[in-house]
Design an enzyme around this catalytic site. Structure first.
Site, PDB file in Angstrom:
ATOM      1  N   HIS A 126      29.589 -15.354 -47.494  1.00  0.00           N
ATOM      2  CA  HIS A 126      28.167 -15.218 -47.174  1.00  0.00           C
ATOM      3  C   HIS A 126      27.759 -15.985 -45.921  1.00  0.00           C
ATOM      4  CE1 HIS A 126      27.314 -14.171 -51.693  1.00  0.00           C
ATOM      5  NE2 HIS A 126      27.902 -13.192 -51.031  1.00  0.00           N
ATOM      6  N   CYS A 157      21.617 -15.472 -23.729  1.00  0.00           N
ATOM      7  CA  CYS A 157      21.365 -14.099 -23.277  1.00  0.00           C
ATOM      8  C   CYS A 157      19.898 -13.722 -23.417  1.00  0.00           C
ATOM      9  CB  CYS A 157      22.243 -13.107 -24.049  1.00  0.00           C
ATOM     10  SG  CYS A 157      21.593 -12.647 -25.668  1.00  0.00           S
TER      11      CYS A 157
HETATM   12 ZN   LIG Z   1      22.963 -13.685 -27.237  1.00  0.00          ZN
END
Ligand SMILES: [Zn+2]
Length: 253
Positions: A126, A157
């Site tokens: 999990h 990002c």
């Molecule tokens: Zn990323």
């Protein structure tokens, strides 16, 4: 078996024999062993989050609707985890790994307490509460210390970071599933510790082990669906039973 676990009881001779002879061991652990370290299941624990059910927060829809609230909950859980320590059950499993040629620890827990106790071959079904995963590029990291303080943390990002755990409605990590099935098929002893193992795929792992010829040993305070067909079933807490068991078998090695 008797409610009072006694290793000198001749009744436990066969159990000890199986534990001593096992060269390939797979273990499945669940919430029970974490609860012994004081980690609640976050259901009705009386805190500020008690008005939410875990399934209301631990899902993608909730995250997209209100990522701040979901992050706040996970920050709370990380803070709780920071004050938790492995218990004798965790340490006994880590010790057993050191004397066993092949030892796989499959866990449904996300707290990393097995690793903290010294276990090195841990298969996390999990995910892990301390890991951050980018929603956009999928990059994962558990090295960066990220604290939620009102703003959803971002990946390099630009994507939103989320906790690296499996949410309700999500697939389990493929590699972990594959390894878990593989260890269950090839082990000669399978331990089920602190879990009733009623949810797929955890539920099928002890069955696969049994079908493949392994002995199945269950350690749980309450009977579970496995109790009926397990080769050995011990009623008790992992933190009480496992250290006794490991001590008993390592003396003979
Ligand atoms: Zn990323």
């Amino acid at each position: 078996m008797s409610s009072q676990f006694d290793l000198t009881d001749p009744e436990n001779e066969a159990l000890l024999g199986s534990c001593r002879q096992a060269k390939r061991i797979a273990v499945l652990t669940g919430a029970g062993i974490s609860a012994e370290s004081g980690l609640a299941t976050f259901r009705g624990d009386g805190g500020i989050w008690s008005k939410f059910k875990p399934e209301e927060l631990a899902n993608m829809e909730a995250f997209l609707r209100n990522p701040e609230r979901v992050w706040e909950w996970y920050q709370y859980r990380r803070d709780v985890l920071d004050s938790a320590n492995p218990n004798p059950g965790h340490f006994a499993l880590a010790a057993w790994e050191r004397i066993c040629p092949e030892f796989s620890l499959i866990t449904q827990n996300v707290d990393g307490l097995h690793q903290a106790a010294g276990s090195t071959r841990v298969i996390e079904l999990h995910g892990n509460l301390k890991v951050n995963r980018c929603q956009s590029c999928g990059a994962e990291s558990d090295t960066e210390e990220i604290r939620f303080e009102g703003k959803v943390p971002k990946c390099g990002c630009g994507g939103m970071l989320r906790p690296g755990v499996v949410w309700f409605g999500e697939m389990l990590p493929e590699a972990a599933i594959r390894e878990a099935f593989q260890s269950s098929q090839t082990c000669d002893l399978f331990l089920v510790v602190g879990t009733s193992a009623v949810v797929y795929p955890a539920a099928s792992l002890p069955e696969i082990a049994k079908e493949s010829g392994a002995a199945v040993l269950e350690i749980n305070p309450e009977p579970t669906p496995i109790t009926r067909w397990a080769d050995f079933s011990i009623r008790g807490n992992a933190g009480d039973i496992l250290p006794q068991l490991v001590e008993a078998i390592s003396i003979k090695l």
